[in-house]
Design an enzyme around this catalytic site. Structure first.
Site, PDB file in Angstrom:
ATOM      1  N   ASP A  61      39.200  36.500  46.626  1.00  0.00           N
ATOM      2  CA  ASP A  61      39.900  37.046  47.777  1.00  0.00           C
ATOM      3  C   ASP A  61      40.353  35.940  48.733  1.00  0.00           C
ATOM      4  OD1 ASP A  61      40.563  39.577  49.141  1.00  0.00           O
ATOM      5  OD2 ASP A  61      39.276  38.775  50.724  1.00  0.00           O
ATOM      6  N   ASP A  90      29.755  62.917  45.064  1.00  0.00           N
ATOM      7  CA  ASP A  90      29.721  62.700  46.519  1.00  0.00           C
ATOM      8  C   ASP A  90      31.103  62.420  47.100  1.00  0.00           C
ATOM      9  OD1 ASP A  90      30.235  60.150  45.666  1.00  0.00           O
ATOM     10  OD2 ASP A  90      28.602  59.191  46.771  1.00  0.00           O
ATOM     11  N   ASP A 113      34.688  59.505  40.375  1.00  0.00           N
ATOM     12  CA  ASP A 113      33.398  59.824  40.989  1.00  0.00           C
ATOM     13  C   ASP A 113      32.524  60.571  39.987  1.00  0.00           C
ATOM     14  OD1 ASP A 113      31.301  60.550  42.619  1.00  0.00           O
ATOM     15  OD2 ASP A 113      32.378  62.236  43.529  1.00  0.00           O
ATOM     16  N   GLU A 141      43.589  34.934  44.677  1.00  0.00           N
ATOM     17  CA  GLU A 141      44.611  35.669  45.433  1.00  0.00           C
ATOM     18  C   GLU A 141      45.289  34.654  46.342  1.00  0.00           C
ATOM     19  OE1 GLU A 141      45.057  39.492  48.383  1.00  0.00           O
ATOM     20  OE2 GLU A 141      43.624  37.932  48.779  1.00  0.00           O
ATOM     21  N   ASP A 154      32.563  55.616  41.764  1.00  0.00           N
ATOM     22  CA  ASP A 154      31.335  54.840  41.572  1.00  0.00           C
ATOM     23  C   ASP A 154      31.317  54.160  40.209  1.00  0.00           C
ATOM     24  OD1 ASP A 154      30.756  57.064  39.916  1.00  0.00           O
ATOM     25  OD2 ASP A 154      29.844  58.111  41.619  1.00  0.00           O
TER      26      ASP A 154
HETATM   27  O1  TEU Z   1      44.042  40.670  50.999  1.00  0.00           O
HETATM   28  C1  TEU Z   1      44.660  39.684  51.757  1.00  0.00           C
HETATM   29  C2  TEU Z   1      46.030  40.069  51.878  1.00  0.00           C
HETATM   30  O2  TEU Z   1      46.837  39.517  51.179  1.00  0.00           O
HETATM   31  C3  TEU Z   1      46.350  41.243  52.714  1.00  0.00           C
HETATM   32  O3  TEU Z   1      46.093  40.925  54.026  1.00  0.00           O
HETATM   33  C4  TEU Z   1      47.771  41.649  52.487  1.00  0.00           C
HETATM   34  O4  TEU Z   1      48.666  40.648  52.848  1.00  0.00           O
HETATM   35  C5  TEU Z   1      48.097  42.829  53.312  1.00  0.00           C
HETATM   36  O5  TEU Z   1      47.081  43.747  53.162  1.00  0.00           O
HETATM   37  C6  TEU Z   1      49.414  43.446  52.867  1.00  0.00           C
HETATM   38  O6  TEU Z   1      49.641  44.614  53.586  1.00  0.00           O
HETATM   39  C7  TEU Z   1      42.720  40.568  50.626  1.00  0.00           C
HETATM   40  C8  TEU Z   1      42.271  41.881  50.026  1.00  0.00           C
HETATM   41  O7  TEU Z   1      42.999  42.130  48.858  1.00  0.00           O
HETATM   42  C9  TEU Z   1      42.431  42.951  51.049  1.00  0.00           C
HETATM   43  O8  TEU Z   1      42.134  44.224  50.546  1.00  0.00           O
HETATM   44  C10 TEU Z   1      41.506  42.616  52.203  1.00  0.00           C
HETATM   45  O9  TEU Z   1      41.687  43.527  53.247  1.00  0.00           O
HETATM   46  C11 TEU Z   1      41.748  41.204  52.738  1.00  0.00           C
HETATM   47  O10 TEU Z   1      41.881  40.240  51.717  1.00  0.00           O
HETATM   48  C12 TEU Z   1      40.567  40.762  53.561  1.00  0.00           C
HETATM   49  O11 TEU Z   1      39.464  40.576  52.728  1.00  0.00           O
END
Ligand code: TEU
Length: 564
Positions: A211, A37, A33, A265, A41
C-alpha cells in the site's frame, strides 16, 4: 514444454511465474459472507475459491485482513499479526492459505506499512509522551509559529498534521488522522515491518501488494510543497530521498531470501521513476500498480474530467517506452479505490454492458503486464446509483464532502454528480452471486448497499448466460496460458490516434497476435495495415467473422484477437 526445461528467458525477458500470472483481487469485506453477520469473511473466500479457480487465474491478492478499527476499511491496521475479528480467526487464515494452494492459487496479502492505525500499540505508546520509547516510531513535529509544520494535505481532506493535546506536538498523517505515518527513518520501525513480513511468509503467503509504498520516505526538512507539486502533492510524496534505499533493504532482508513477489501500489510515481523501482538489476520491487490509466479522466480530487481513447492509449504507449525488458508492470484498470471497470471505461447501459465488459477484459488480458482482475468485474458489475451523501460509507467520500460542500462552496448536486462516477464506494458494494436476497452475498443484513441490478447482474446468471462476461474472461485467460507472445511479446500500438479503435500487436520473434478493439457504440470499418495481415481469427466476443472479412467490420464494443 514442462517448466523445468523451459528456457529461462523469453524474448529478452527473464521468465518468472508472476510475469505469466493473472491475479484476482479480493476486497474481503464485500466478497462473500459465510457466517451471516453481513460482512464478508475468510471462510466466504474459501467457499468461493472454485469460482476463482474456474476463471483460470494463478494468484489472489486480498486487501487487508488484519485487526483494524476500520476507519479506512482495514487500511488502518491495529495489529499486523492478527486477523480482523469480522473476517475470522488465524485458523481461518491458515485454512485459506491451504485451500488456495490446494487449487494451485498463490496468495498475496496487503502490506500497509506507510501508516498504522492510531490504535496500534506503537502509536498508543508513542503519543504518551515525548520521552516514550516508541516516540520515534511516528513522525512528530513541534510545528512552526503555533501552526502545523508545513502545508501538506491529507488525501482524505484537511491538513496532514494533527495536534496531539497530550504530548504537545503535531503528528503526520498523509491519510486520515486515525492513520499516523510510520517513521521509516527509524531502523527499529523497518525491523518491525520486515519481521511482520516474515511472519506472514512463515504462514505460507507468496508475496505482498504494498500500500502506497512510494510514500515511506519523507523529506526531513518538512518544508512546504514545492510550488510545482502543490496541485498534485502525491508526486512529491512519492519522491522521498531514501525511498530506493529502504526498498533495497526490504528486498535484501525479506523478499529475496523468501522468494516473495512484490507489487507496489504506485500513486504519484511518474513513468520515468517507475523504471527505477522495478528494474530487476536494481533489486527493489517486482512490479507496480500504475495510476495514469486509472486517473486518465480524473481532475483534482473527486472531480472527473473528459477523456478520449487516444489519451488512454498514450498512457500505455508511454509505459511501454519507459519500461524495457529489465522491468515488469501490471495492467490494472480497476480496484477497490476506483469506479467499476465497465462503468469507467466501458458502457454500463444494459444494451452494451456485457459486450463492453468483454471488450475491456480483452484489453486487460492482452496489454503487456500482469493483469489484475478486481472482484465482480468478471461478471461486469456496475457503479452504484448514489443519490445522497449519507449513502456513502467511505472516509474519502465523506472527507471530500466536508471540504468541498460543508466548508467550501461546491453545490451538493455538482459534488454528487462527480462522486457517482469517481467514488471508491462503487467498487465496494457486495459481489452479486445470485438473484436471491442481498444478491446471495449474505444470509443476514449486508453491511453496505447491494446494487439494485443484482437480479440481472450476478454470478449464477452470467456464468450460464448465452453471452457471458465470466466465460469470456476464462477464455482469454486460457488463451494467455498457451501464448507467451501475449505475455512477453513486444507491444505496438498501430493506431494511436484512432478515436474508437484500439489496435495493437503483441509479437515475439516467432509468434504474434493482433488485437482489434472497438471501444465505442458505433460500428467501425477498419482496413488492417499490410504489415500485420492476420493469419487466423482466434477469439472474440461476437460470432467469428467470415473468412473474407476485409476490411474488418467491427460491431459496437466488439473485440477480436487474431494470430499473426
Ligand atoms: O490507496 C492510496 C490511493 O491511491 C488512494 O488514495 C487513491 O488515490 C484514492 O482513493 C482514489 O480515489 C491506498 C489504498 O488502496 C486505499 O484503499 C487506502 O485508503 C489508502 O491507500 C490508505 O491506506
Amino acid at each position: 514444454m514442462d517448466a523445468a526445461h523451459a528456457p529461462a528467458v523469453c524474448h529478452g525477458h527473464r521468465r518468472r511465474w508472476w510475469k505469466e500470472a493473472v491475479v484476482y483481487h479480493i476486497w474481503p469485506r464485500s466478497f462473500m459472507d459465510a457466517d451471516g453477520d453481513g460482512i464478508g469473511d475468510l471462510q466466504g473466500i474459501i467457499q468461493r475459491l472454485d469460482h476463482i479457480a474456474a476463471l483460470g487465474v494463478d494468484a489472489i491478492w486480498i486487501s487487508p485482513h488484519y485487526d483494524s478499527p476500520n476507519v479506512d476499511n482495514g487500511y488502518d491496521v491495529r495489529d499486523y499479526r492478527s486477523v480482523m475479528a469480522e473476517f475470522g480467526t488465524m485458523a481461518d487464515f491458515d485454512d485459506l492459505v491451504a485451500s488456495a494452494h490446494a487449487r494451485g492459487l498463490r496468495l498475496l496479502v496487503d502490506l500497509v506499512a506507510n501508516h498504522s492505525s492510531d490504535q496500534h500499540a506503537w502509536f498508543v505508546e508513542s503519543r504518551k509522551s515525548k520521552a516514550s520509547a516508541y516516540r520515534d516510531y511516528y513522525i512528530w513535529h513541534p510545528g512552526r509559529d503555533g501552526a502545523p509544520p508545513n502545508d501538506w494535505r491529507s488525501f482524505f481532506g484537511g491538513s496532514a498534521w494533527s495536534w496531539d493535546e497530550l504530548s504537545g506536538e503535531y503528528y503526520l498523517h498523509l491519510f486520515s488522522p486515525e492513520q499516523p505515518d510510520l517513521n521509516w527513518e527509524n531502523p527499529a520501525v523497518r525491523r518491525e515491518i520486515f519481521d511482520l513480513m516474515h511472519f506472514w511468509l512463515d504462514k505460507g503467503v507468496d508475496g505482498f501488494r504494498m500500500d502506497v509504498i512510494p510514500f515511506i520516505s519523507k523529506d526531513q526538512s518538512f518544508a512546504d510543497y514545492p510550488p510545482e507539486y502543490r496541485a498534485e502533492p502525491h508526486y512529491h510524496h512519492a519522491a522521498g530521498p531514501r525511498l530506493h534505499d529502504f526498498l533495497k533493504e526490504m528486498r535484501r532482508e525479506v523478499l529475496d531470501p523468501r522468494d516473495a513477489v512484490s507489487i507496489g501500489e504506485a500513486l504519484g510515481v511518474t513513468t520515468r521513476q517507475a523504471a527505477l523501482l522495478v528494474d530487476e538489476r536494481r533489486g527493489e520491487l517486482d512490479m507496480l500498480i500504475h495510476f495514469d490509466a486509472l486517473l486518465v479522466d480524473r481532475g483534482e480530487g473527486w472531480r472527473c474530467k473528459p477523456w478520449t481513447l487516444p489519451d488512454l492509449k498514450a498512457v500505455f504507449a508511454e509505459q511501454d517506452a519507459a519500461l524495457d525488458h529489465h522491468c515488469w508492470r501490471t495492467v490494472c484498470l480497476s480496484n477497490h479505490d476506483m469506479p467499476r471497470l465497465v462503468s469507467h471505461f466501458g458502457d454500463d447501459d444494459p444494451a452494451y454492458r456485457v459486450r463492453s465488459a468483454q471488450a475491456l477484459a480483452t484489453m486487460l488480458l492482452t496489454l503487456k503486464g500482469t493483469p489484475l482482475i478486481y472482484m465482480g468485474d468478471e461478471i461486469g458489475m456496475t457503479n452504484y446509483p448514489f443519490t445522497a451523501i449519507d449513502q456513502f460509507e467511505d472516509v474519502e467520500a465523506r472527507g471530500a464532502w466536508r471540504v468541498a460542500v460543508e466548508e467550501g462552496d461546491v453545490p451538493p448536486e455538482e459534488f454528487l454528480a462527480h462522486m457517482r462516477r469517481t467514488s471508491r464506494d462503487n467498487a465496494r458494494t457486495p459481489v452479486q452471486w445470485d438473484d436471491g436476497p442481498a444478491g446471495g452475498f449474505t444470509s443476514g443484513t449486508p453491511w453496505f448497499v447491494v446494487h439494485p441490478n443484482a437480479a440481472d447482474v450476478n454470478v449464477r446468471r452470467d456464468r450460464t448466460a448465452p453471452a457471458s462476461v465470466f466465460r469470456h474472461y476464462a477464455a482469454l485467460i486460457a488463451l494467455r496460458k498457451d501464448a507467451l507472445a501475449l505475455v512477453y511479446g513486444d507491444f505496438t500500438d498501430l493506431e494511436p490516434t484512432h478515436p474508437a479503435l484500439y489496435v495493437y500487436s503483441r509479437r515475439t520473434r516467432d509468434d504474434g497476435y493482433l488485437v482489434v478493439l472497438n471501444l465505442s457504440r458505433e460500428e467501425v470499418v477498419y482496413e488492417v495495415p499490410e504489415a500485420v495481415r492476420p493469419r487466423a481469427f482466434v477469439l472474440g466476443n461476437l460470432e467469428a467473422p467470415a473468412a473474407d472479412d476485409a476490411p474488418l467490420r467491427l460491431a459496437p464494443w466488439e473485440g477480436r484477437i487474431y494470430r499473426l
